[in-house]
Design a protein around this motif. Structure first.
Motif, short mmCIF file in Angstrom:
data_model
loop_
_atom_site.label_atom_id
_atom_site.label_comp_id
_atom_site.label_asym_id
_atom_site.label_seq_id
_atom_site.Cartn_x
_atom_site.Cartn_y
_atom_site.Cartn_z
N ASN A 63 0.84 -1.20 0.00
CA ASN A 63 0.00 0.00 0.00
C ASN A 63 0.87 1.25 0.00
O ASN A 63 1.96 1.27 0.56
N ASN A 66 0.24 7.37 3.61
CA ASN A 66 -0.51 8.62 3.63
C ASN A 66 0.43 9.81 3.63
O ASN A 66 1.51 9.76 4.18
N THR A 67 -0.04 10.91 3.05
CA THR A 67 0.74 12.15 3.05
C THR A 67 0.42 12.91 4.32
O THR A 67 -0.74 13.03 4.71
#
Length: 113
Positions: A63, A66-67
């Motif tokens: 995956n 996230n930012t």
């Protein structure tokens, strides 16, 4: 005059004979023996081709992370106050005038011809 030359010749002979002379090293002779030659026999029949191996499975894709959030901008600081103007200094006293000394400079002499 004979003795200083004789002494310097003897001294030079002693100094030069005291030098370390390297010994000459002769490497031992290398004896090369030829390898025995063998005659290969006739080639045998070719074997059967082998089976192809199975292909492995492809792994799963990971995956994407996230930012993170961008931080807030800080506040601007206040401007400082303007400083006071300093006091003006006193005016100095007038200097002394010259005395009665007279300096006479003689004229330059005429160039010679």
């Amino acid at each position: 005059m004979k003795y200083p030359m004789l002494i310097s010749a003897l001294l030079a002979t002693l100094v030069l004979s005291a030098c370390d002379k390297p010994a000459v090293v002769v490497p031992p002779a290398v004896v090369v023996t030829p390898a025995p030659t063998t005659v290969p026999g006739p080639p045998g029949p070719a074997g059967a081709p082998g089976n192809t191996g199975a292909t492995g499975d492809t792994g799963a894709t990971g995956n994407t992370g996230n930012t993170g959030n961008t931080g807030n901008t800080g506040n601007t600081g206040s401007t400082g106050a303007t400083g006071n103007t300093g006091d003006k200094g006193d005016t100095g006293s007038r200097g002394r005038t010259g005395g009665d000394t007279l300096v006479i400079v003689p004229p330059a002499p005429a160039p010679a011809r």
